[in-house]
Design a protein around this motif. Structure first.
Motif, PDB file in Angstrom:
ATOM      1  N   LEU A 115       0.785  -1.230   0.000  1.00  0.00           N
ATOM      2  CA  LEU A 115       0.000   0.000   0.000  1.00  0.00           C
ATOM      3  C   LEU A 115       0.821   1.287   0.000  1.00  0.00           C
ATOM      4  CD1 LEU A 115      -2.690   1.603   0.419  1.00  0.00           C
ATOM      5  CD2 LEU A 115      -2.486   1.065   2.852  1.00  0.00           C
ATOM      6  N   PRO A 116       1.744   1.499   0.955  1.00  0.00           N
ATOM      7  CA  PRO A 116       2.433   2.796   0.980  1.00  0.00           C
ATOM      8  C   PRO A 116       3.295   3.033  -0.247  1.00  0.00           C
ATOM      9  CG  PRO A 116       3.426   1.289   2.558  1.00  0.00           C
ATOM     10  CD  PRO A 116       2.167   0.640   2.077  1.00  0.00           C
ATOM     11  N   TYR A 117       3.773   1.962  -0.879  1.00  0.00           N
ATOM     12  CA  TYR A 117       4.558   2.120  -2.108  1.00  0.00           C
ATOM     13  C   TYR A 117       3.700   2.744  -3.204  1.00  0.00           C
ATOM     14  CZ  TYR A 117       6.863   0.978  -6.501  1.00  0.00           C
ATOM     15  OH  TYR A 117       7.417   1.072  -7.750  1.00  0.00           O
ATOM     16  N   TRP A 118       2.520   2.163  -3.450  1.00  0.00           N
ATOM     17  CA  TRP A 118       1.687   2.660  -4.551  1.00  0.00           C
ATOM     18  C   TRP A 118       1.110   4.032  -4.251  1.00  0.00           C
ATOM     19  CZ3 TRP A 118       2.486   1.003  -9.077  1.00  0.00           C
ATOM     20  CH2 TRP A 118       2.901  -0.317  -9.296  1.00  0.00           C
ATOM     21  N   VAL A 119       0.845   4.316  -2.975  1.00  0.00           N
ATOM     22  CA  VAL A 119       0.402   5.658  -2.610  1.00  0.00           C
ATOM     23  C   VAL A 119       1.531   6.657  -2.836  1.00  0.00           C
ATOM     24  CG1 VAL A 119      -0.368   7.140  -0.714  1.00  0.00           C
ATOM     25  CG2 VAL A 119      -1.355   4.847  -0.999  1.00  0.00           C
ATOM     26  N   ALA A 120       2.755   6.273  -2.462  1.00  0.00           N
ATOM     27  CA  ALA A 120       3.906   7.159  -2.683  1.00  0.00           C
ATOM     28  C   ALA A 120       4.140   7.397  -4.168  1.00  0.00           C
ATOM     29  CB  ALA A 120       5.157   6.563  -2.034  1.00  0.00           C
ATOM     30  N   VAL A 121       3.903   6.367  -4.991  1.00  0.00           N
ATOM     31  CA  VAL A 121       4.006   6.542  -6.447  1.00  0.00           C
ATOM     32  C   VAL A 121       2.950   7.537  -6.918  1.00  0.00           C
ATOM     33  CG1 VAL A 121       3.665   5.407  -8.678  1.00  0.00           C
ATOM     34  CG2 VAL A 121       5.030   4.279  -6.921  1.00  0.00           C
ATOM     35  N   GLY A 122       1.701   7.284  -6.510  1.00  0.00           N
ATOM     36  CA  GLY A 122       0.600   8.113  -6.979  1.00  0.00           C
ATOM     37  C   GLY A 122       0.662   9.552  -6.526  1.00  0.00           C
ATOM     38  N   GLU A 123       1.164   9.772  -5.325  1.00  0.00           N
ATOM     39  CA  GLU A 123       1.251  11.135  -4.795  1.00  0.00           C
ATOM     40  C   GLU A 123       2.541  11.841  -5.211  1.00  0.00           C
ATOM     41  OE1 GLU A 123      -1.087  12.972  -2.910  1.00  0.00           O
ATOM     42  OE2 GLU A 123      -2.304  11.347  -3.771  1.00  0.00           O
ATOM     43  N   GLY A 124       3.411  11.138  -5.913  1.00  0.00           N
ATOM     44  CA  GLY A 124       4.636  11.758  -6.411  1.00  0.00           C
ATOM     45  C   GLY A 124       5.755  11.859  -5.404  1.00  0.00           C
ATOM     46  N   TYR A 125       5.679  11.093  -4.304  1.00  0.00           N
ATOM     47  CA  TYR A 125       6.702  11.206  -3.267  1.00  0.00           C
ATOM     48  C   TYR A 125       8.054  10.664  -3.728  1.00  0.00           C
ATOM     49  CZ  TYR A 125       2.646  12.042  -0.226  1.00  0.00           C
ATOM     50  OH  TYR A 125       1.498  12.528   0.338  1.00  0.00           O
ATOM     51  N   PHE A 126       8.043   9.566  -4.490  1.00  0.00           N
ATOM     52  CA  PHE A 126       9.307   9.041  -5.008  1.00  0.00           C
ATOM     53  C   PHE A 126       9.928  10.035  -5.989  1.00  0.00           C
ATOM     54  CE2 PHE A 126       7.506   4.764  -3.899  1.00  0.00           C
ATOM     55  CZ  PHE A 126       8.491   4.414  -3.001  1.00  0.00           C
ATOM     56  N   GLU A 127       9.091  10.602  -6.811  1.00  0.00           N
ATOM     57  CA  GLU A 127       9.595  11.578  -7.787  1.00  0.00           C
ATOM     58  C   GLU A 127      10.258  12.751  -7.074  1.00  0.00           C
ATOM     59  OE1 GLU A 127       7.924  14.167 -11.622  1.00  0.00           O
ATOM     60  OE2 GLU A 127       6.548  13.019 -10.352  1.00  0.00           O
ATOM     61  N   GLU A 128       9.661  13.189  -5.969  1.00  0.00           N
ATOM     62  CA  GLU A 128      10.237  14.293  -5.206  1.00  0.00           C
ATOM     63  C   GLU A 128      11.578  13.913  -4.596  1.00  0.00           C
ATOM     64  OE1 GLU A 128       7.421  15.758  -2.374  1.00  0.00           O
ATOM     65  OE2 GLU A 128       5.853  16.025  -3.889  1.00  0.00           O
ATOM     66  N   GLU A 129      11.770  12.614  -4.363  1.00  0.00           N
ATOM     67  CA  GLU A 129      13.043  12.134  -3.826  1.00  0.00           C
ATOM     68  C   GLU A 129      14.069  11.878  -4.928  1.00  0.00           C
ATOM     69  OE1 GLU A 129      13.996  11.924  -0.796  1.00  0.00           O
ATOM     70  OE2 GLU A 129      12.141  12.074   0.367  1.00  0.00           O
ATOM     71  N   GLY A 130      13.655  12.046  -6.179  1.00  0.00           N
ATOM     72  CA  GLY A 130      14.562  11.799  -7.293  1.00  0.00           C
ATOM     73  C   GLY A 130      14.674  10.345  -7.684  1.00  0.00           C
ATOM     74  N   LEU A 131      13.664   9.540  -7.326  1.00  0.00           N
ATOM     75  CA  LEU A 131      13.675   8.115  -7.628  1.00  0.00           C
ATOM     76  C   LEU A 131      12.584   7.763  -8.646  1.00  0.00           C
ATOM     77  CD1 LEU A 131      14.036   6.632  -4.015  1.00  0.00           C
ATOM     78  CD2 LEU A 131      15.856   7.033  -5.689  1.00  0.00           C
ATOM     79  N   THR A 132      12.899   6.815  -9.505  1.00  0.00           N
ATOM     80  CA  THR A 132      11.932   6.274 -10.455  1.00  0.00           C
ATOM     81  C   THR A 132      11.867   4.765 -10.225  1.00  0.00           C
ATOM     82  OG1 THR A 132      12.553   7.965 -12.060  1.00  0.00           O
ATOM     83  CG2 THR A 132      11.285   6.089 -12.889  1.00  0.00           C
ATOM     84  N   PRO A 133      11.026   4.317  -9.285  1.00  0.00           N
ATOM     85  CA  PRO A 133      11.006   2.896  -8.946  1.00  0.00           C
ATOM     86  C   PRO A 133      10.117   2.072  -9.868  1.00  0.00           C
ATOM     87  CG  PRO A 133       9.519   4.062  -7.512  1.00  0.00           C
ATOM     88  CD  PRO A 133      10.153   5.102  -8.403  1.00  0.00           C
ATOM     89  N   ARG A 134      10.499   0.840 -10.031  1.00  0.00           N
ATOM     90  CA  ARG A 134       9.706  -0.128 -10.780  1.00  0.00           C
ATOM     91  C   ARG A 134       9.488  -1.332  -9.883  1.00  0.00           C
ATOM     92  NH1 ARG A 134      11.567  -3.329 -16.321  1.00  0.00           N
ATOM     93  NH2 ARG A 134       9.696  -4.613 -16.526  1.00  0.00           N
ATOM     94  N   LEU A 135       8.230  -1.687  -9.652  1.00  0.00           N
ATOM     95  CA  LEU A 135       7.912  -2.835  -8.822  1.00  0.00           C
ATOM     96  C   LEU A 135       7.819  -4.085  -9.682  1.00  0.00           C
ATOM     97  CD1 LEU A 135       5.429  -3.064  -5.913  1.00  0.00           C
ATOM     98  CD2 LEU A 135       5.160  -4.659  -7.813  1.00  0.00           C
ATOM     99  N   GLU A 136       8.474  -5.148  -9.214  1.00  0.00           N
ATOM    100  CA  GLU A 136       8.413  -6.438  -9.889  1.00  0.00           C
ATOM    101  C   GLU A 136       7.915  -7.489  -8.899  1.00  0.00           C
ATOM    102  OE1 GLU A 136       8.716  -6.793 -12.933  1.00  0.00           O
ATOM    103  OE2 GLU A 136      10.316  -5.594 -13.805  1.00  0.00           O
ATOM    104  N   ALA A 137       6.796  -8.140  -9.208  1.00  0.00           N
ATOM    105  CA  ALA A 137       6.230  -9.175  -8.349  1.00  0.00           C
ATOM    106  C   ALA A 137       6.749 -10.536  -8.782  1.00  0.00           C
ATOM    107  CB  ALA A 137       4.704  -9.141  -8.424  1.00  0.00           C
ATOM    108  N   ILE A 138       7.385 -11.234  -7.848  1.00  0.00           N
ATOM    109  CA  ILE A 138       7.944 -12.552  -8.152  1.00  0.00           C
ATOM    110  C   ILE A 138       7.447 -13.572  -7.132  1.00  0.00           C
ATOM    111  CG2 ILE A 138       9.910 -11.688  -9.443  1.00  0.00           C
ATOM    112  CD1 ILE A 138      11.600 -11.791  -7.015  1.00  0.00           C
ATOM    113  N   ASP A 139       7.988 -14.770  -7.172  1.00  0.00           N
ATOM    114  CA  ASP A 139       7.388 -15.898  -6.479  1.00  0.00           C
ATOM    115  C   ASP A 139       8.008 -16.165  -5.114  1.00  0.00           C
ATOM    116  OD1 ASP A 139       5.846 -18.077  -5.988  1.00  0.00           O
ATOM    117  OD2 ASP A 139       6.739 -19.359  -7.517  1.00  0.00           O
TER     118      ASP A 139
END
Length: 344
Positions: A51-75
Motif C-alpha cells: 500500500l504505501p509504495y503505490w500511494v507514494a508513487v501516486g502522490e509523487g513522493y518518489f519523484e520528489e526524492e529523485g527516484l523512479t522505482p519499478r515494482l516487480e512481483a515474483i514468487d
C-alpha cells in the motif's frame, strides 16, 4: 513517469532465475542508472499488500526524492532475495524468516523497514471446522502460498513450539494465493491455510467463511519489510533514506480516512484487476491496521523493528530447524538507523 510491471506472481521469470546464478553474484550490487531508476522486488502482485509504495508513487513522493522505482512481483521471499543477490533488484520485501536464512548462508542482506509490525499472516480454518487450535492440525494438510514463502516460517514457529514438524506431524501443500487457495479449501485438499491478510480478504470474497486459530502470542510476529544488501547500501548510500522517506509519507497519507478513496485508486493503478474486486475496501482497512505500529512502539515511528521481536523470530527459527544454529550476531540482520530520519 513511473514504470510499472503488471506481472503474475508466477510469471516473472527473469528475476526468479536459478539459485546458482544468484549465488555467484552475492554481495555484488547493481549500479543505479543516471536517472535513479530502481527495481523493487516483492513476493506477490497485490498492490494493496504494498500500500504505501503505490500511494507514494501516486502522490509523487518518489519523484520528489529523485527516484523512479519499478515494482516487480515474483514468487515468494526466496526469489526476492535471489533477485537482490543477483543484482537484479536494488530493494526487496522479503519476510524475516527467509532473511534470517539468507544471512546464515552468507548473503549480506539487511532488514531496514518493518512494513507489517503486526503479523501479516494467520492460520485459517473453515468457520464450521472442528479445528480449534494449531495442535488440532496434527496429521492434516496445511495450505501455503509457496513452499518457501514467509508464511511457512511463520507456521513452522507455531508448530515447533507444539513439538510438531512438517513432513512428520503435518504436511504443507503449496496451493497459491487467493482464488486458487479457495479452490483447495472447497475441494478439501487442505484442512487449513497459512495466509496473509490479502489472502484472507480474497477467500472471504469467494464465499468462504473462515476462522483464525493463530495463538495470540504469534500475532506479534511481524511480516515482510524493506531490505537491501549491505553492499548495495554502500554503493548507493542515499537510496535507503530516500526510499523509506517516501514510504513513510505514503503510509501517513493512506492512514488518514479522508484519503481512503484516493489511496484505493493509486493501488488500482498498480494492480487494476485487484482494484475491481469487491474485497478491495476491506483489504485496505486490514492492511492499514497491520501496518500501523502498536501503541507500545508508535512513538518510534513507521518502520521500527523491536529487537525483542527479532529475537523471538530468531529463536523460533532455531527451535524449528529453519536455522541449523543461532546466528552469531543477530543485530547484523537488521537496522533501525534510518527510522528517525524517515519519520522526521
Amino acid at each position: 513517469m513511473i514504470t510499472r510491471a503488471h506481472l503474475s506472481r508466477r510469471g516473472f521469470g527473469k528475476l526468479a532465475m536459478g539459485g546458482i546464478a544468484a549465488a555467484t553474484a552475492i554481495g555484488v550490487p547493481s549500479i543505479l542508472r543516471a536517472q535513479t531508476a530502481i527495481t523493487f522486488a516483492v513476493p506477490n502482485p497485490s498492490a494493496l499488500t504494498w500500500l504505501p509504495y503505490w500511494v507514494a508513487v501516486g502522490e509523487g513522493y518518489f519523484e520528489e526524492e529523485g527516484l523512479t522505482p519499478r515494482l516487480e512481483a515474483i514468487d515468494g521471499s526466496s526469489a526476492v532475495l535471489q533477485a537482490m543477490a543477483a543484482g537484479q533488484a536494488q530493494i526487496g520485501a522479503p519476510g524475516p524468516g527467509p532473511t534470517l536464512g539468507a544471512r546464515a548462508r552468507g548473503v549480506d542482506v539487511k532488514f531496514l523497514y518493518n512494513l507489517y509490525p503486526k503479523s501479516v499472516f494467520g492460520l485459517l480454518v473453515k468457520a464450521d471446522s472442528a479445528y480449534q487450535t494449531p495442535a488440532d492440525l496434527k496429521g492434516t494438510v496445511v495450505g501455503v502460498g509457496t513452499a518457501d514463502g514467509a508464511e511457512v516460517s511463520f507456521t513452522n514457529s507455531i508448530m515447533s513450539d507444539l513439538g510438531m514438524k512438517a513432513g512428520t506431524d503435518f504436511t504443507y501443500l503449496p496451493v497459491g494465493d487467493g482464488g486458487t487457495a479457495a479452490v483447495a479449501f472447497l475441494r478439501n485438499e487442505v484442512n487449513s491455510y497459512a495466509g496473509a491478510v490479502s489472502d484472507a480478504a480474497i477467500l472471504a470474497a469467494r464465499g468462504l467463511e473462515l476462522r483464525e486459530i493463530t495463538p495470540e502470542q504469534y500475532l506479534g510476529f511481524f511480516g515482510n519489510g524493506i531490505a537491501m544488501l549491505e553492499s548495495q547500501m554502500a554503493a548507493t548510500p542515499d537510496l535507503a533514506p530516500k526510499f523509506g522517506r517516501a514510504l513513510v509519507r505514503g503510509m501517513r497519507f493512506a492512514s488518514d480516512p479522508a484519503n481512503k478513496e484516493v489511496s484505493l485508486k493509486h493501488c488500482a493503478t498498480g494492480n487494476p484487476q485487484e482494484g475491481e474486486q469487491d474485497y478491495a475496501a476491506s483489504l485496505f482497512d486490514g492492511v492499514v491496521g497491520r501496518m500501523t505500529p502498536t501503541d507500545a512502539y508508535m512513538d518510534e515511528g513507521y518502520g521500527y523493528q523491536p529487537p525483542e521481536h527479532w529475537q523471538a523470530i530468531h529463536d523460533s527459527a532455531v527451535a524449528s530447524g529453519a536455522l541449523s544454529e543461532p546466528l552469531a550476531d543477530l543485530s547484523s540482520v537488521y537496522s533501525n538507523e534510518f527510522v528517525a530520519g524517515w519519520n522526521a
